[in-house]
Design a protein around this motif. Structure first.
Motif, PDB file in Angstrom:
ATOM      1  N   SER A  34       0.822  -1.209   0.000  1.00  0.00           N
ATOM      2  CA  SER A  34       0.000   0.000   0.000  1.00  0.00           C
ATOM      3  C   SER A  34       0.858   1.262   0.000  1.00  0.00           C
ATOM      4  CB  SER A  34      -0.954   0.017   1.201  1.00  0.00           C
ATOM      5  OG  SER A  34      -0.223   0.020   2.410  1.00  0.00           O
ATOM      6  N   GLU A  44      -8.959  -0.355   3.220  1.00  0.00           N
ATOM      7  CA  GLU A  44      -9.067   0.991   2.643  1.00  0.00           C
ATOM      8  C   GLU A  44      -7.753   1.392   1.950  1.00  0.00           C
ATOM      9  OE1 GLU A  44      -9.685   1.636   6.898  1.00  0.00           O
ATOM     10  OE2 GLU A  44     -10.009  -0.275   5.884  1.00  0.00           O
ATOM     11  N   ASP A 101      -7.289  -0.538  -1.330  1.00  0.00           N
ATOM     12  CA  ASP A 101      -8.275  -0.082  -2.318  1.00  0.00           C
ATOM     13  C   ASP A 101      -7.821   1.216  -2.978  1.00  0.00           C
ATOM     14  OD1 ASP A 101      -9.965  -2.232  -2.001  1.00  0.00           O
ATOM     15  OD2 ASP A 101     -11.327  -1.216  -0.603  1.00  0.00           O
ATOM     16  N   VAL A 102      -7.263   2.120  -2.177  1.00  0.00           N
ATOM     17  CA  VAL A 102      -6.778   3.398  -2.716  1.00  0.00           C
ATOM     18  C   VAL A 102      -5.708   3.154  -3.783  1.00  0.00           C
ATOM     19  CG1 VAL A 102      -5.409   5.463  -2.154  1.00  0.00           C
ATOM     20  CG2 VAL A 102      -7.329   4.816  -0.695  1.00  0.00           C
ATOM     21  N   ALA A 111      -5.045   0.254  -5.450  1.00  0.00           N
ATOM     22  CA  ALA A 111      -5.603  -0.492  -6.589  1.00  0.00           C
ATOM     23  C   ALA A 111      -6.397   0.440  -7.505  1.00  0.00           C
ATOM     24  CB  ALA A 111      -6.484  -1.634  -6.089  1.00  0.00           C
ATOM     25  N   ASP A 112      -7.163   1.347  -6.922  1.00  0.00           N
ATOM     26  CA  ASP A 112      -7.944   2.309  -7.726  1.00  0.00           C
ATOM     27  C   ASP A 112      -7.029   3.248  -8.505  1.00  0.00           C
ATOM     28  OD1 ASP A 112     -10.287   1.176  -6.821  1.00  0.00           O
ATOM     29  OD2 ASP A 112     -10.725   2.742  -5.331  1.00  0.00           O
ATOM     30  N   GLU A 113      -5.940   3.637  -7.843  1.00  0.00           N
ATOM     31  CA  GLU A 113      -4.934   4.501  -8.499  1.00  0.00           C
ATOM     32  C   GLU A 113      -4.350   3.790  -9.723  1.00  0.00           C
ATOM     33  OE1 GLU A 113      -0.585   5.881  -7.088  1.00  0.00           O
ATOM     34  OE2 GLU A 113      -2.119   6.135  -5.530  1.00  0.00           O
ATOM     35  N   LYS A 162      -5.729   1.278 -11.391  1.00  0.00           N
ATOM     36  CA  LYS A 162      -6.794   1.079 -12.389  1.00  0.00           C
ATOM     37  C   LYS A 162      -7.059   2.355 -13.184  1.00  0.00           C
ATOM     38  CE  LYS A 162      -9.447  -1.364  -9.358  1.00  0.00           C
ATOM     39  NZ  LYS A 162     -10.496  -2.221  -8.791  1.00  0.00           N
ATOM     40  N   ALA A 163      -6.950   3.496 -12.497  1.00  0.00           N
ATOM     41  CA  ALA A 163      -7.141   4.781 -13.185  1.00  0.00           C
ATOM     42  C   ALA A 163      -6.074   5.001 -14.258  1.00  0.00           C
ATOM     43  CB  ALA A 163      -7.103   5.924 -12.172  1.00  0.00           C
ATOM     44  N   VAL A 219      -6.167  -5.394  -8.009  1.00  0.00           N
ATOM     45  CA  VAL A 219      -7.217  -5.554  -7.012  1.00  0.00           C
ATOM     46  C   VAL A 219      -6.573  -5.446  -5.635  1.00  0.00           C
ATOM     47  CG1 VAL A 219      -7.015  -8.078  -6.919  1.00  0.00           C
ATOM     48  CG2 VAL A 219      -9.177  -6.993  -6.280  1.00  0.00           C
TER      49      VAL A 219
END
Length: 258
Positions: free
Chosen positions: A21, A47, A50-51, A53-55, A57-58, A64
């Protein structure tokens, strides 16, 4: 001539990176994803993963977040099970997560601290590798990369327990390489020097300590987390297909200084 660049391509590979992370782990996970791998970002808090992984994916990467406190037996098993649920296989395991709850002389600590640091820094990589092994064998091979430290190679002051775990991780890696090579599973260990991360903040924020340390280093500086990712790309990919049982140092010359 073979296309060397293509050998770094990790498309179709699934990578699990513990402690990813932030810091070195995040850089490694990002590098693996950029090279085409499907990446499981893992650390203690959902949390936080997720931050990240989202970064990723963006940026168009495949990632994941799966929470895992690697000191917990059930969570270790869940990490592997959820990875298989999500992606169906495991090709690359980077055992990066580690703790150092104590700084001081060997005799100043207690058994609980010793047990805790051994559980996370040595037992967890052993167990996670064992859990991933049958799935790597099923795929015809895989790559395990354990993140140790120069502290596992050279004794210092105040980090004796941490050093002992990192030294044990080096020998664990060599045994993994020796025993699992027959299955096409490679195991290597990376030993970083002092990196500017949250984990080592107590060291690199001490100006007096850092000033003397940098002067002793041939490269005269502390590393950024991204400087560890490249060697992991090599060890994880077909570009490093003949590399197993190796101990690789990225330390700015610490091991040859003073």
């Amino acid at each position: 001539m073979d296309n060397i660049k293509a050998k770094f391509d990790l498309k179709g590979k699934v990578a699990v990176v513990t402690g990813s992370s932030k810091g070195i782990g995040k850089s490694i996970a990002g590098g693996l994803a950029e090279n085409g791998a499907k990446v499981v970002v893992s650390s203690r808090k959902q949390e936080a993963v997720d931050v990240v992984a989202d970064e990723f994916k963006a940026d168009g990467l495949d990632a994941v977040g799966i929470q895992c406190h690697i000191g917990d037996s059930e969570q270790r098993q869940a990490l592997i099970a959820k990875t298989l649920e999500q992606y169906g296989s495991i090709d690359i395991l980077v055992n990066n997560a580690a703790i150092n709850p104590y700084y001081g002389p060997l005799e100043g600590s207690d058994e609980k601290v010793f047990d805790k640091i051994m559980e996370v820094n040595v037992k967890a990589p052993w167990v996670l590798s064992n859990l991933a092994l049958p799935h790597m064998i099923e795929r015809g091979g895989g790559s395990i990369i354990n993140i140790s430290s120069v502290e596992g190679l050279r004794p210092g002051f105040g980090l004796g327990l941490y050093s002992a775990t990192k030294s044990a991780l080096i020998m664990l890696t060599k045994n993994q390489a020796k025993e699992w090579g027959r299955y096409g599973v490679r195991a290597n260990v990376l030993c970083p020097g002092l990196i500017k991360t949250k984990f080592s903040e107590g060291l690199w924020t001490n100006e007096n300590l850092v000033s003397g340390f940098k002067k002793a280093l041939p490269l005269n500086r502390i590393a950024a987390p991204d400087e560890m990712a490249g060697i992991v790309m090599l060890l994880a990919s077909d570009a490093g297909s003949y590399m197993t049982g190796g101990v690789y140092v990225a330390d700015g010359g610490y091991m040859i200084s003073g």
